[in-house]
Design an enzyme around this catalytic site. Sequence first.
Site, PDB file in Angstrom:
ATOM      1  N   ASN A   9       0.904  -1.383  -0.446  1.00  0.00           N
ATOM      2  CA  ASN A   9      -0.223   0.094  -0.021  1.00  0.00           C
ATOM      3  C   ASN A   9       0.721   1.397   0.123  1.00  0.00           C
ATOM      4  O   ASN A   9       1.634   1.172   0.594  1.00  0.00           O
ATOM      5  CB  ASN A   9      -1.111   0.367   1.042  1.00  0.00           C
ATOM      6  CG  ASN A   9      -1.704   1.570   1.871  1.00  0.00           C
ATOM      7  OD1 ASN A   9      -1.696   1.820   0.493  1.00  0.00           O
ATOM      8  ND2 ASN A   9      -2.095   1.711   2.889  1.00  0.00           N
ATOM      9  N   TRP A  10       1.166   1.970  -1.582  1.00  0.00           N
ATOM     10  CA  TRP A  10       2.250   3.592  -1.275  1.00  0.00           C
ATOM     11  C   TRP A  10       1.673   4.698  -0.768  1.00  0.00           C
ATOM     12  O   TRP A  10       1.767   5.114  -0.600  1.00  0.00           O
ATOM     13  CB  TRP A  10       2.378   3.029  -2.682  1.00  0.00           C
ATOM     14  CG  TRP A  10       3.249   2.349  -3.037  1.00  0.00           C
ATOM     15  CD1 TRP A  10       3.982   1.069  -2.723  1.00  0.00           C
ATOM     16  CD2 TRP A  10       3.843   2.234  -4.719  1.00  0.00           C
ATOM     17  NE1 TRP A  10       4.829   0.072  -3.083  1.00  0.00           N
ATOM     18  CE2 TRP A  10       4.826   0.764  -4.058  1.00  0.00           C
ATOM     19  CE3 TRP A  10       4.096   2.118  -5.699  1.00  0.00           C
ATOM     20  CZ2 TRP A  10       5.993   0.103  -5.102  1.00  0.00           C
ATOM     21  CZ3 TRP A  10       4.228   1.941  -6.708  1.00  0.00           C
ATOM     22  CH2 TRP A  10       5.778   1.190  -6.911  1.00  0.00           C
ATOM     23  N   LYS A  11      -0.051   4.582  -0.024  1.00  0.00           N
ATOM     24  CA  LYS A  11      -0.536   5.374   0.666  1.00  0.00           C
ATOM     25  C   LYS A  11      -0.022   6.904  -0.413  1.00  0.00           C
ATOM     26  O   LYS A  11      -0.378   6.332  -2.065  1.00  0.00           O
ATOM     27  CB  LYS A  11       0.171   5.696   2.014  1.00  0.00           C
ATOM     28  CG  LYS A  11      -0.218   4.763   2.754  1.00  0.00           C
ATOM     29  CD  LYS A  11      -0.147   4.113   4.350  1.00  0.00           C
ATOM     30  CE  LYS A  11      -0.378   3.425   4.712  1.00  0.00           C
ATOM     31  NZ  LYS A  11      -0.097   3.855   6.648  1.00  0.00           N
ATOM     32  N   HIS A  96      -9.639   1.257   4.764  1.00  0.00           N
ATOM     33  CA  HIS A  96      -8.282   2.083   5.529  1.00  0.00           C
ATOM     34  C   HIS A  96      -8.608   3.199   6.929  1.00  0.00           C
ATOM     35  O   HIS A  96      -8.916   3.194   6.030  1.00  0.00           O
ATOM     36  CB  HIS A  96      -7.434   2.375   4.750  1.00  0.00           C
ATOM     37  CG  HIS A  96      -5.606   2.078   4.903  1.00  0.00           C
ATOM     38  ND1 HIS A  96      -5.404   3.785   6.233  1.00  0.00           N
ATOM     39  CD2 HIS A  96      -4.884   1.372   4.644  1.00  0.00           C
ATOM     40  CE1 HIS A  96      -4.254   2.522   6.497  1.00  0.00           C
ATOM     41  NE2 HIS A  96      -3.566   1.652   5.969  1.00  0.00           N
ATOM     42  N   GLU A  98      -6.507   4.769   8.037  1.00  0.00           N
ATOM     43  CA  GLU A  98      -6.422   6.346   7.806  1.00  0.00           C
ATOM     44  C   GLU A  98      -7.685   6.931   7.326  1.00  0.00           C
ATOM     45  O   GLU A  98      -8.074   8.438   6.877  1.00  0.00           O
ATOM     46  CB  GLU A  98      -5.399   6.669   6.666  1.00  0.00           C
ATOM     47  CG  GLU A  98      -4.033   5.611   7.558  1.00  0.00           C
ATOM     48  CD  GLU A  98      -3.383   5.635   6.720  1.00  0.00           C
ATOM     49  OE1 GLU A  98      -2.698   5.640   5.260  1.00  0.00           O
ATOM     50  OE2 GLU A  98      -1.781   5.592   7.395  1.00  0.00           O
ATOM     51  N   GLU A 165      -5.700  -4.981  10.663  1.00  0.00           N
ATOM     52  CA  GLU A 165      -4.838  -3.988  10.809  1.00  0.00           C
ATOM     53  C   GLU A 165      -4.608  -2.992  12.302  1.00  0.00           C
ATOM     54  O   GLU A 165      -5.838  -2.266  12.221  1.00  0.00           O
ATOM     55  CB  GLU A 165      -4.477  -2.558   9.991  1.00  0.00           C
ATOM     56  CG  GLU A 165      -3.993  -3.756   7.897  1.00  0.00           C
ATOM     57  CD  GLU A 165      -3.660  -2.596   7.527  1.00  0.00           C
ATOM     58  OE1 GLU A 165      -2.484  -2.167   7.311  1.00  0.00           O
ATOM     59  OE2 GLU A 165      -4.152  -1.204   7.237  1.00  0.00           O
ATOM     60  N   GLY A 171       2.709   1.799  11.467  1.00  0.00           N
ATOM     61  CA  GLY A 171       3.045   3.665  10.885  1.00  0.00           C
ATOM     62  C   GLY A 171       4.084   3.707  12.045  1.00  0.00           C
ATOM     63  O   GLY A 171       4.755   4.408  11.779  1.00  0.00           O
ATOM     64  N   SER A 204       2.864  -2.207  10.217  1.00  0.00           N
ATOM     65  CA  SER A 204       4.619  -2.295  10.493  1.00  0.00           C
ATOM     66  C   SER A 204       5.193  -3.910  10.682  1.00  0.00           C
ATOM     67  O   SER A 204       5.792  -4.306  10.855  1.00  0.00           O
ATOM     68  CB  SER A 204       4.552  -2.023  12.572  1.00  0.00           C
ATOM     69  OG  SER A 204       3.981  -0.882  12.331  1.00  0.00           O
ATOM     70  N   GLY A 225       2.500  -0.984   4.333  1.00  0.00           N
ATOM     71  CA  GLY A 225       2.678   0.241   4.661  1.00  0.00           C
ATOM     72  C   GLY A 225       4.597   0.365   3.995  1.00  0.00           C
ATOM     73  O   GLY A 225       4.481   0.221   2.748  1.00  0.00           O
ATOM     74  N   GLY A 226       4.542   1.503   4.497  1.00  0.00           N
ATOM     75  CA  GLY A 226       5.905   2.026   5.219  1.00  0.00           C
ATOM     76  C   GLY A 226       7.017   0.998   3.638  1.00  0.00           C
ATOM     77  O   GLY A 226       7.903   1.512   2.889  1.00  0.00           O
TER      78      GLY A 226
HETATM   79  P1  PGA Z   1       2.632  -0.108   7.431  1.00  0.00           P
HETATM   80  O1  PGA Z   1       1.557   0.203   7.435  1.00  0.00           O
HETATM   81  O2  PGA Z   1       3.227  -0.866   6.597  1.00  0.00           O
HETATM   82  O3  PGA Z   1       3.427   1.142   7.721  1.00  0.00           O
HETATM   83  O4  PGA Z   1       2.913  -0.576   9.210  1.00  0.00           O
HETATM   84  C1  PGA Z   1       0.223  -0.734   6.967  1.00  0.00           C
HETATM   85  C2  PGA Z   1      -0.787  -0.265   6.028  1.00  0.00           C
HETATM   86  O5  PGA Z   1      -1.397   1.112   6.746  1.00  0.00           O
HETATM   87  O6  PGA Z   1      -1.872  -0.949   5.693  1.00  0.00           O
END
Ligand code: PGA
Length: 248
Positions: A9-11, A96, A98, A165, A171, A204, A225-226
């Site tokens: 997930n590149w946000k 998600h 966010e 999640e 993150g 994470s 994500g990251g």
């Molecule tokens: P993260 O994000 O791996 O940076 O914790 C995961 C996500 O939001 O899907």
Amino acid sequence: MRKILIAGNWKMYKTQAECKQFLQAFLPELEEVDEKRGVILCPTFTSLGAMSASLHGGRVRLGAQNIHWEDTGAYTGEVSGPMLTEANVSYAIVGHSERRQYFGETDKTVNWRLRAAQKHDITPILCVGESKEQRDAGDTEKVITQQIEQDLIGIDQKNLVIAYEPIWAIGTGDTCEAVEANRTIGLIRSLLDNSNVSIQYGGSVRPNNIDEIMAQPEIDGALVGGASLDPAGFARIVNFKTPANLSQ
Ligand code: PGA
């Protein structure tokens, strides 16, 4: 059959040029990866077209980070199913945390978006998870159960992926213990009509914890994500080692 799915997930990261650079470094790393492992990249909407052209004919599937419930209409800032299928999108992240936290997404709108994805043969990746406060109050099971029940009203569980999640793990570098994630994912599975739904863990995930996460019997993949932004790091994640191939 539960399918193994590793999704990045590149946000709101990576321009089209950066996406291209990523693929140049990442795609050669996939040669050794078991064909049974599904690999998905979810860039921003503006990069979907270019990514689709670069990935054409390969094994990496394209995912979007959201999808609107209508096909067309006066919905400034939104993207619809027909627009995504035109760009060869196979998956869409829906709900998600966010989106729920910063953009007012509710279980009702999440449900509408899931329906829209399925209508267009896009597999939704439904994200659920509890906040730190909810966890500390002992409400994890209650929160997850409510999200699953409300989000999945009228949803075909044969074309669905779920990502557990925990919000406090996203993150933060504060991964949920693998055994604990396994337990909660088992709870999610017990709430489903179709026990073959693939359920990912997200929060994470890193090259140094993916092997332990994927060794858990209930966990079918990861939403990353990251750590998915770096081609070498994400390649290591996709090439996770199971207990059977740890010694190889
Ligand atoms: P993260 O994000 O791996 O940076 O914790 C995961 C996500 O939001 O899907």
